[in-house]
Design an enzyme around this catalytic site. Structure first.
Site, PDB file in Angstrom:
ATOM      1  N   ASN A   1     -47.860  -7.039   3.015  1.00  0.00           N
ATOM      2  CA  ASN A   1     -47.144  -7.665   1.900  1.00  0.00           C
ATOM      3  C   ASN A   1     -45.987  -8.436   2.515  1.00  0.00           C
ATOM      4  O   ASN A   1     -44.972  -7.852   2.872  1.00  0.00           O
ATOM      5  CB  ASN A   1     -46.639  -6.585   0.931  1.00  0.00           C
ATOM      6  CG  ASN A   1     -45.760  -7.170  -0.165  1.00  0.00           C
ATOM      7  OD1 ASN A   1     -45.711  -8.387  -0.343  1.00  0.00           O
ATOM      8  ND2 ASN A   1     -45.066  -6.311  -0.896  1.00  0.00           N
TER       9      ASN A   1
ATOM     10  N   LYS B   1     -44.049 -10.543   1.174  1.00  0.00           N
ATOM     11  CA  LYS B   1     -42.955 -10.831   0.242  1.00  0.00           C
ATOM     12  C   LYS B   1     -42.566 -12.316   0.352  1.00  0.00           C
ATOM     13  O   LYS B   1     -43.440 -13.139   0.637  1.00  0.00           O
ATOM     14  CB  LYS B   1     -41.781  -9.885   0.485  1.00  0.00           C
ATOM     15  CG  LYS B   1     -42.270  -8.420   0.550  1.00  0.00           C
ATOM     16  CD  LYS B   1     -41.196  -7.395   0.483  1.00  0.00           C
ATOM     17  CE  LYS B   1     -41.843  -6.008   0.550  1.00  0.00           C
ATOM     18  NZ  LYS B   1     -40.879  -4.935   0.399  1.00  0.00           N
TER      19      LYS B   1
ATOM     20  N   HIS C   1     -45.661  -4.361  -7.986  1.00  0.00           N
ATOM     21  CA  HIS C   1     -44.783  -3.923  -6.888  1.00  0.00           C
ATOM     22  C   HIS C   1     -43.417  -3.560  -7.473  1.00  0.00           C
ATOM     23  O   HIS C   1     -42.965  -4.180  -8.441  1.00  0.00           O
ATOM     24  CB  HIS C   1     -44.655  -5.056  -5.862  1.00  0.00           C
ATOM     25  CG  HIS C   1     -43.940  -4.605  -4.622  1.00  0.00           C
ATOM     26  ND1 HIS C   1     -42.574  -4.514  -4.561  1.00  0.00           N
ATOM     27  CD2 HIS C   1     -44.411  -4.162  -3.434  1.00  0.00           C
ATOM     28  CE1 HIS C   1     -42.228  -4.045  -3.356  1.00  0.00           C
ATOM     29  NE2 HIS C   1     -43.332  -3.829  -2.661  1.00  0.00           N
TER      30      HIS C   1
ATOM     31  N   GLU D   1     -40.538  -4.263  -6.623  1.00  0.00           N
ATOM     32  CA  GLU D   1     -39.596  -5.395  -6.711  1.00  0.00           C
ATOM     33  C   GLU D   1     -39.881  -6.244  -7.951  1.00  0.00           C
ATOM     34  O   GLU D   1     -38.968  -6.792  -8.568  1.00  0.00           O
ATOM     35  CB  GLU D   1     -39.667  -6.230  -5.417  1.00  0.00           C
ATOM     36  CG  GLU D   1     -39.019  -5.467  -4.255  1.00  0.00           C
ATOM     37  CD  GLU D   1     -39.618  -5.738  -2.880  1.00  0.00           C
ATOM     38  OE1 GLU D   1     -40.301  -6.756  -2.693  1.00  0.00           O
ATOM     39  OE2 GLU D   1     -39.396  -4.901  -1.987  1.00  0.00           O
TER      40      GLU D   1
ATOM     41  N   GLU E   1     -45.998   3.726  -3.563  1.00  0.00           N
ATOM     42  CA  GLU E   1     -44.857   3.273  -2.778  1.00  0.00           C
ATOM     43  C   GLU E   1     -43.575   3.893  -3.323  1.00  0.00           C
ATOM     44  O   GLU E   1     -43.003   3.382  -4.299  1.00  0.00           O
ATOM     45  CB  GLU E   1     -44.735   1.749  -2.847  1.00  0.00           C
ATOM     46  CG  GLU E   1     -45.932   1.017  -2.287  1.00  0.00           C
ATOM     47  CD  GLU E   1     -45.562  -0.386  -1.813  1.00  0.00           C
ATOM     48  OE1 GLU E   1     -45.804  -0.676  -0.644  1.00  0.00           O
ATOM     49  OE2 GLU E   1     -44.997  -1.149  -2.600  1.00  0.00           O
TER      50      GLU E   1
ATOM     51  N   GLY F   1     -38.496  -0.699   2.691  1.00  0.00           N
ATOM     52  CA  GLY F   1     -37.524  -1.520   3.412  1.00  0.00           C
ATOM     53  C   GLY F   1     -36.305  -0.758   3.878  1.00  0.00           C
ATOM     54  O   GLY F   1     -35.317  -1.358   4.310  1.00  0.00           O
TER      55      GLY F   1
ATOM     56  N   SER G   1     -41.999   1.561   4.509  1.00  0.00           N
ATOM     57  CA  SER G   1     -41.632   1.696   5.929  1.00  0.00           C
ATOM     58  C   SER G   1     -42.764   2.227   6.804  1.00  0.00           C
ATOM     59  O   SER G   1     -42.529   3.010   7.715  1.00  0.00           O
ATOM     60  CB  SER G   1     -40.362   2.544   6.080  1.00  0.00           C
ATOM     61  OG  SER G   1     -39.278   1.936   5.395  1.00  0.00           O
TER      62      SER G   1
HETATM   63  P1  PGA Z   1     -41.816  -1.975   3.782  1.00  0.00           P
HETATM   64  O1  PGA Z   1     -42.336  -2.569   2.388  1.00  0.00           O
HETATM   65  O2  PGA Z   1     -43.036  -1.660   4.608  1.00  0.00           O
HETATM   66  O3  PGA Z   1     -40.991  -3.066   4.360  1.00  0.00           O
HETATM   67  O4  PGA Z   1     -41.032  -0.747   3.460  1.00  0.00           O
HETATM   68  C1  PGA Z   1     -43.482  -2.048   1.774  1.00  0.00           C
HETATM   69  C2  PGA Z   1     -43.711  -2.773   0.475  1.00  0.00           C
HETATM   70  O5  PGA Z   1     -42.740  -3.094  -0.208  1.00  0.00           O
HETATM   71  O6  PGA Z   1     -44.874  -3.053   0.091  1.00  0.00           O
END
Ligand code: PGA
Length: 253
Positions: free
Chosen positions: A9, A11, A98, A100, A170, A176, A216
């Site tokens: 992903n 983003k 997601h 976000e 998630e 992140g 992460s």
């Molecule tokens: P990350 O993000 O691996 O940077 O923690 C995962 C995601 O948001 O899909």
């Protein structure tokens, strides 16, 4: 046998030119890998879907995903991109819900249920995301939160439709942040999600459902997470932007 999937992903990162370079580097490194029952997915910004899809061409088990999809079909919805447009651009999967999108763009389970329908209405596999925030983990309400997200976003589907869905768990506190759910914490939730699906759709649909972990995931923890019985791969943010890290995660599945 259910599929293992490692999905990046990206983003809001990379231009189309950078995206093509990243995908080429990853594909070059995994080209000799046997991808039976394994899928590699690139969740790219919408403007890169066409160029990334053309690099992938007809390589089996490699997909390009959008990171969102409109809940409308067409018309006066400035800035939106429909399922039909995404499919025509080469997307075969879509990340939906997601955290976000839920947090910054106010996407509710009800809107997400419609987005899932739009994806399935074309030939686009939804990767439906769910997960709790830190407070819900701490006060032990995370199972209720996840149950509601899964039920309201997906449980209107028919059995045939549900059989096409991928779920990503998630935990928001792990996205992140560098903090990862322990394999046991993730496994517990994955098994819980599978039990919800089994109760509603039966064992066969539940057994064949790929449930990805996200938050992460990196080369140092990917194998341990993916070795858990109910963890079928990863939705990878930060580490998917680095070709060698992403390749290591792909090799861990
Ligand atoms: P990350 O993000 O691996 O940077 O923690 C995962 C995601 O948001 O899909």
């Amino acid at each position: 046998m259910r599929n293992k999937i490692v999905a990046g992903n990206w983003k809001m990162n990379t231009t189309p030119v950078e995206g093509v370079a990243l995908v080429s580097e990853v594909l070059d490194a995994v080209k000799d890998m046997e991808l039976n029952h394994k899928k590699v997915v690139f969740g790219v910004p919408a403007v890169s879907i066409t160029s990334v899809a053309s690099i992938i061409g007809d390589i089996a088990n490699v997909h390009v995903a959008s990171q969102n999809i409109s809940s409308y079909d067409s018309g006066a919805y400035t800035g939106e991109i429909s399922a039909t447009m995404l499919e025509a651009s080469g997307a075969t999967m879509a990340i939906i819900g997601h955290s976000e999108r839920r947090e910054y763009f106010g996407e509710s389970n009800q809107v997400l249920a419609t987005k899932v329908d739009k994806a399935l209405g074309r030939r686009i596999t939804p990767i439906y995301c769910c997960g709790e925030v830190l407070e819900e983990r701490k006060n032990n309400t995370f199972q209720t939160v996840i149950k509601t997200q899964v039920e309201e976003g997906l449980f209107h589907l028919s059995m045939e439709e549900m059989a096409k869905v991928v779920i990503a768990y998630e935990p928001v506190w792990a996205i992140g942040t560098g903090e990862t759910a322990s394999p046991e914490q993730a496994q517990e939730v994955h098994a819980f999600i599978r039990s919800l699906v089994s109760a509603k759709y039966g064992n066969e649909v539940a057994d064949n459902l790929s449930i990805l972990y996200g938050g992460s995931m990196k080369p140092s923890n990917a194998s341990e997470l993916i070795s858990m019985v109910d963890i079928d791969g990863g939705l990878v943010g930060g580490a998917s932007l680095n070709a060698s890290d992403f390749v290591e995660i792909i090799k861990a599945m």
